[in-house]
Every structure is written in C-alpha cells, then in structure tokens.
Design a protein around this motif. Structure first.
Motif, PDB file in Angstrom:
ATOM      1  N   LEU A 146       0.780  -1.130   0.034  1.00  0.00           N
ATOM      2  CA  LEU A 146       0.040   0.112   0.018  1.00  0.00           C
ATOM      3  C   LEU A 146       0.858   1.347  -0.067  1.00  0.00           C
ATOM      4  N   LEU A 147       2.123   1.272   0.597  1.00  0.00           N
ATOM      5  CA  LEU A 147       3.191   2.250   0.526  1.00  0.00           C
ATOM      6  C   LEU A 147       3.325   2.609  -0.911  1.00  0.00           C
ATOM      7  N   CYS A 148       3.693   1.613  -1.731  1.00  0.00           N
ATOM      8  CA  CYS A 148       4.292   1.597  -2.993  1.00  0.00           C
ATOM      9  C   CYS A 148       2.819   2.088  -4.069  1.00  0.00           C
ATOM     10  N   THR A 149       1.743   2.047  -3.425  1.00  0.00           N
ATOM     11  CA  THR A 149       0.576   2.499  -4.342  1.00  0.00           C
ATOM     12  C   THR A 149       0.130   4.115  -3.948  1.00  0.00           C
ATOM     13  N   HIS A 150       0.845   4.813  -3.250  1.00  0.00           N
ATOM     14  CA  HIS A 150       0.494   5.907  -2.613  1.00  0.00           C
ATOM     15  C   HIS A 150       0.061   6.988  -3.898  1.00  0.00           C
ATOM     16  N   PRO A 151      -0.856   7.544  -3.958  1.00  0.00           N
ATOM     17  CA  PRO A 151      -1.027   8.455  -5.334  1.00  0.00           C
ATOM     18  C   PRO A 151      -0.007   9.386  -5.690  1.00  0.00           C
ATOM     19  N   ALA A 152       0.719  10.068  -4.643  1.00  0.00           N
ATOM     20  CA  ALA A 152       1.788  11.045  -4.785  1.00  0.00           C
ATOM     21  C   ALA A 152       2.954  10.089  -5.621  1.00  0.00           C
ATOM     22  N   LEU A 153       3.039   9.000  -5.704  1.00  0.00           N
ATOM     23  CA  LEU A 153       4.223   8.520  -6.512  1.00  0.00           C
ATOM     24  C   LEU A 153       3.884   8.303  -7.863  1.00  0.00           C
ATOM     25  N   GLY A 154       2.594   8.330  -8.356  1.00  0.00           N
ATOM     26  CA  GLY A 154       2.146   8.415  -9.962  1.00  0.00           C
ATOM     27  C   GLY A 154       2.108   6.871 -10.147  1.00  0.00           C
ATOM     28  N   ALA A 155       1.013   6.717 -10.954  1.00  0.00           N
ATOM     29  CA  ALA A 155       0.711   5.026 -11.269  1.00  0.00           C
ATOM     30  C   ALA A 155       1.866   4.468 -11.692  1.00  0.00           C
ATOM     31  N   GLU A 156       2.855   4.778 -12.734  1.00  0.00           N
ATOM     32  CA  GLU A 156       3.944   4.061 -12.910  1.00  0.00           C
ATOM     33  C   GLU A 156       5.170   4.232 -12.073  1.00  0.00           C
ATOM     34  N   GLY A 157       5.328   5.036 -11.243  1.00  0.00           N
ATOM     35  CA  GLY A 157       6.342   4.908 -10.214  1.00  0.00           C
ATOM     36  C   GLY A 157       5.897   4.030  -9.346  1.00  0.00           C
ATOM     37  N   GLY A 158       4.780   4.140  -8.681  1.00  0.00           N
ATOM     38  CA  GLY A 158       4.248   3.273  -7.604  1.00  0.00           C
ATOM     39  C   GLY A 158       4.182   1.778  -8.091  1.00  0.00           C
ATOM     40  N   ALA A 159       3.965   1.380  -9.530  1.00  0.00           N
ATOM     41  CA  ALA A 159       3.910   0.088  -9.880  1.00  0.00           C
ATOM     42  C   ALA A 159       5.413  -0.472  -9.922  1.00  0.00           C
ATOM     43  N   ALA A 160       6.248   0.455 -10.514  1.00  0.00           N
ATOM     44  CA  ALA A 160       7.746   0.046 -10.417  1.00  0.00           C
ATOM     45  C   ALA A 160       8.300  -0.324  -9.202  1.00  0.00           C
ATOM     46  N   LEU A 161       8.012   0.548  -8.327  1.00  0.00           N
ATOM     47  CA  LEU A 161       8.565   0.391  -6.715  1.00  0.00           C
ATOM     48  C   LEU A 161       7.929  -0.839  -6.144  1.00  0.00           C
ATOM     49  N   ALA A 162       6.488  -1.102  -6.523  1.00  0.00           N
ATOM     50  CA  ALA A 162       6.170  -2.485  -6.098  1.00  0.00           C
ATOM     51  C   ALA A 162       6.544  -3.759  -6.768  1.00  0.00           C
ATOM     52  N   LEU A 163       6.857  -3.824  -7.840  1.00  0.00           N
ATOM     53  CA  LEU A 163       7.431  -4.786  -8.445  1.00  0.00           C
ATOM     54  C   LEU A 163       8.826  -4.855  -8.063  1.00  0.00           C
ATOM     55  N   HIS A 172      16.223  -3.761 -14.420  1.00  0.00           N
ATOM     56  CA  HIS A 172      16.439  -4.309 -15.895  1.00  0.00           C
ATOM     57  C   HIS A 172      15.018  -4.727 -16.352  1.00  0.00           C
ATOM     58  N   ASP A 173      14.611  -5.688 -15.684  1.00  0.00           N
ATOM     59  CA  ASP A 173      13.236  -6.223 -16.319  1.00  0.00           C
ATOM     60  C   ASP A 173      12.158  -5.466 -16.276  1.00  0.00           C
ATOM     61  N   ILE A 174      12.122  -4.554 -15.048  1.00  0.00           N
ATOM     62  CA  ILE A 174      10.927  -3.799 -15.150  1.00  0.00           C
ATOM     63  C   ILE A 174      11.101  -2.547 -16.060  1.00  0.00           C
ATOM     64  N   ALA A 175      12.250  -2.070 -16.538  1.00  0.00           N
ATOM     65  CA  ALA A 175      12.456  -1.376 -17.460  1.00  0.00           C
ATOM     66  C   ALA A 175      12.100  -1.863 -18.881  1.00  0.00           C
ATOM     67  N   ARG A 176      12.187  -3.213 -19.062  1.00  0.00           N
ATOM     68  CA  ARG A 176      11.581  -3.762 -20.368  1.00  0.00           C
ATOM     69  C   ARG A 176      10.034  -3.711 -20.224  1.00  0.00           C
ATOM     70  N   LEU A 177       9.646  -4.000 -19.148  1.00  0.00           N
ATOM     71  CA  LEU A 177       8.068  -3.983 -18.992  1.00  0.00           C
ATOM     72  C   LEU A 177       7.450  -2.612 -19.368  1.00  0.00           C
ATOM     73  N   PHE A 178       8.151  -1.518 -19.058  1.00  0.00           N
ATOM     74  CA  PHE A 178       7.746  -0.372 -19.130  1.00  0.00           C
ATOM     75  C   PHE A 178       8.181   0.223 -20.367  1.00  0.00           C
ATOM     76  N   LEU A 179       8.938  -0.311 -21.195  1.00  0.00           N
ATOM     77  CA  LEU A 179       9.374  -0.054 -22.701  1.00  0.00           C
ATOM     78  C   LEU A 179      10.299   1.273 -22.397  1.00  0.00           C
ATOM     79  N   VAL A 180      11.067   1.212 -21.335  1.00  0.00           N
ATOM     80  CA  VAL A 180      12.117   2.490 -21.100  1.00  0.00           C
ATOM     81  C   VAL A 180      13.495   1.787 -20.965  1.00  0.00           C
TER      82      VAL A 180
END
Length: 442
Positions: A146-163, A172-180
């Motif tokens: 729930l900390l990682c899904t705080h709205p202040a982090l933004g959708a992508e930032g929170g999802a990446a941090l949770a992963l 490296h693998d999260i970057a491939r998932l988000f195409l960056v």
C-alpha cells in the motif's frame, strides 16, 4: 495464430522474475546447491524481508541496498560455510546490520542508536539471528504494498516500486516491462523512494476513504506483472510462471485486507483461470501448444474451481467500477474456455458477445484482435478477416491471425506473406518457431 482469445493481451516485453539489484552479482559469485537455495529464498522471501525491514526502520531508501548486500554476502559465504538452518532469517539479520551501520554513520545516529539497538535486540534470538517480529510479516508486507501505491508516487512510479520491492523484480526487467531504458527506470524508482522518505508517506493502512483507490492501484500492478509473466513478447520462454504466480500472491495480499473487494476478486478469478493452463501451453520439446490442442488433464482444476466460485460469489453481484468490470468480463471469457468439456463444445457465440461488452467498457486493440479470432471460430475465417479490417494494432499477432484465416480460406500465397511479416516482427523465440512451422507447412 497465437493461443485463442482467452489469452491476456501481451502489453509489454518479457519480464522474468529477477533477484533484484544484485541478481547479476549473485549469479557471478555462487553456483551449486547453495546458490539454488539462495535463489529460492530470495524469490520467495524478498518482499517479506523488505516489508519487515521497512516496518522496523521506516527507511525505505536503505532497505533495498541492505538486502542486496545480504544476498551478496550469502552468495560468498554459503558455499564454504554451508546454508544456515533458517536462510531467510540469516538474510534478515545481515540486512538489519547493514541498515544499523548506515544509521550510525548519519548525523542523527547519536540520538537514534539506543532505540534502534534495543528494538533490534528484542527481535533477535540468543544467537543474534533475527526472527519474525511478532508474527507481523504478512501485515508488514501489506503495508509495503500500500505504501508503493500511494497516489503521490504516480501510477508508473508506484507500480515499478512495488514490482521492485515487493516482488523482487530486477530494475532491468521492469524497464523492459515499461518500454524504457534501464537508467530511466532506475531513476524513476529512486525518485519514488526519495519521495516517500521526503514526504513522510506513512507505512501503514490508509483510511477507509483512501483505501479503494490504493487497492485499484494494487490491482493494476498485479495485472501488469501477471501479463508480463503470462504472455512475454520477447525472449526464449512462452510464459514466466513464477512471475504470474507472484502477481496472484500480490492480489491475495490485498484481499487479506478487503476480502470482498470487487476489483481484486475479479482480477484474482481472471489470473487463476489463465494460470491454470500453464503446464499445458508448452510441450515436452518446448514448442507452443494452442488451446484446442492442449491436454486438459494438465489444467489445474483446483484453480479453475476457485475462480468459478469467485465469479459466482456476492462480490461481483452488484454494480462494479470500470476496472473491476473489465477484469470480470475477461474472467468470464476465460471461464468459457476452462469449463467447456472439449474444444468443440466451446460456446464461441457467448465469447463474441462478452468481447462486445469488453469493447463497450473501453478495452483496446488487443480485445478487438481477440474478438476477431472468436468471430472466426464462430462464423468462419472470412468473417474473422472482416473483423480484422481497420484494427489499429502493431506487432506480429494481428498478422499471425490474418495468416491463419487466409490459410483456412486456401489463400496460401497471402498466408505465407502474412506469416513471413509476422515472423520478422516476433521477438519471442517460441512463438517465432511456431509461426515458422505454420508457414513451412504451407
């Protein structure tokens, strides 16, 4: 043609389960039985350990590096010293010491050290090995999600941090998932961690009014992780079952807080139905097995039964949010395949109707493609080709579907051209081998 429309859309590149920041260092240092055991411990317990450390020290910025150092130390020491009786507790102890060392070096260490040391001693056994602090691991893990899904982090930032923190997926693998690029993703994760520390975002359960939004974000993260594991677009594996399993576990963690939360109930049903077919999707030689050809004895019936009960339960009986409705309709499509006694008995007319509902809910091109495949099964390949017309979707899968429809119509020249173009665009080794075999059969 890829597996029929019970597939989740392939939203992102291949995302194998990683060992976190130090996976490459670990792989280079230790091999053998101890190394395999360490890999299992990190895969199974990374999120739990991160949650315990975050709950104890409230310093998310230090937790990841401390765990990475602990993994590296284990990779060096376990091959010579032997694996400890409680590997996860060993990692927790080493990581805790790293954090304490860092805290002592900070300007605030003089004021904080006595409290930290006393708290740490209370949660250690006689040998100085950290134990489960009060049986709160699952609660702390939920707080970390729930900390990682705080709205202040933004959708992508929170999802990446949770992963990264909860599932232990490598940057490296999260970057491939988000195409960056990997540096871009590393910077996003670092910014998210710093924002949590700087803003003092609490490590706790949000209020009743804020909780639904946070659970929606948790569902989005789990769905993203599951899709990456279930339908990787590149690499040498057709699926990453471990990652899909971790996504299911993440949804269950959320449901431990709100057992009847519709968005999580619908998502869990969807993931269980898709995951139930994992052992039948690839044959002994590593080749793709299409849904009509799968050995249904290999499907996990317990997961299908659990998903069916969730779909029939009270949580999905009332009005749903758009996100929950999308998951629920996709789950009902998957259930049509899972509950059909044979491929020939599949009710393709009902599946087409469900895809129409899904498109009304705002689903994108992947749902349009799946609908075209369902129409081809219900009404013939010519109707499927008509449904493909105007589809705004790149990649190899629309071309593979077109090639299959043309093959059924006897247009082998057109089918061969479509297959060749699909092969050029396909970056998943198993799918590409399957397409090449289909083209060669012409």
């Amino acid at each position: 043609m890829t597996e029929p429309p019970a597939n989740l859309p392939a939203l992102a590149p291949d995302l194998p389960l990683g060992m976190g920041r130090d996976h490459d260092r670990y792989q280079a240092v230790g091999r053998g039985l101890e190394a395999a055991a360490l890999e299992d411990v990190v895969r199974d317990d990374w999120g739990r350990l991160a949650a315990v450390l975050t709950g104890q020290f409230r310093r998310l910025d230090l937790v990841e590096d401390a765990l990475g150092d602990a993994v590296e130390a284990a990779a060096r020491r376990w091959p010579s010293e032997g694996m400890p009786d409680r590997p996860a507790a060993w990692l927790l102890t080493v990581a805790r010491r790293r954090i304490l060392d860092h805290l002592r070096s900070e300007a605030m260490a003089a004021r904080r050290r006595p409290l930290l040391v006393t708290d740490a001693e209370r949660t250690a056994d006689g040998r100085g090995v950290m134990v489960d602090p009060g049986g709160l691991i699952e609660d702390d893990q939920l707080r970390l999600v729930l900390l990682c899904t705080h709205p202040a982090l933004g959708a992508e930032g929170g999802a990446a941090l949770a992963l990264r923190l909860v599932l232990g997926v490598s940057t490296h693998d999260i970057a491939r998932l988000f195409l960056v690029s990997e540096p871009t993703m590393a910077a996003r994760i670092t910014r998210a961690k710093k924002k949590i520390v700087a803003a003092g975002i609490p490590f706790g359960i949000p209020s009743a009014t804020a909780l639904p939004e946070r659970l929606d974000a948790l569902a989005t993260t789990a769905y993203l992780a599951f899709t990456a594991g279930y339908a990787p677009a590149s690499g040498d594996a057709l699926l990453r079952a471990e990652l899909s399993g971790e996504a299911i576990r993440l949804a269950r963690v959320g449901l431990s807080l709100r057992p009847n939360e519709p968005v999580l109930v619908a998502l869990l049903a969807l993931m269980l139905l898709q995951h139930s077919r994992r052992d039948a999707r690839v044959d002994a030689g590593g080749d793709l097995v299409l849904l009509p050809d799968q050995d249904r004895n290999l499907w996990h019936r317990g997961e299908i039964d659990e998903a069916s009960a969730l779909l029939a339960g009270p949580a999905l009986a009332g009005p749903l949010t758009q996100q929950a409705a999308v998951y629920a309709v996709q789950a009902r499509i998957a259930a049509e395949h899972a509950l059909a006694p044979s491929p020939a008995a599949t009710r393709w007319d009902r599946i087409v109707a469900l895809y129409d509902v899904l498109l009304d809910l705002g689903a994108g091109p992947s749902a349009q493609l799946a609908r075209a495949i369902a129409i081809a099964e219900a009404d013939g390949p010519a109707a499927g080709l008509d449904a493909l017309a105007g589809l705004a979707m790149s990649g190899h899968r629309p071309l593979a579907a077109r090639a299959e429809f043309l093959t059924r119509l006897g247009d082998h020249e057109g089918a061969r051209a479509a297959y060749n173009e699909a092969i050029m665009l396909c970056h998943n080794d198993i799918e590409r081998r399957h397409l090449s075999a289909r083209a060669g059969a012409l």
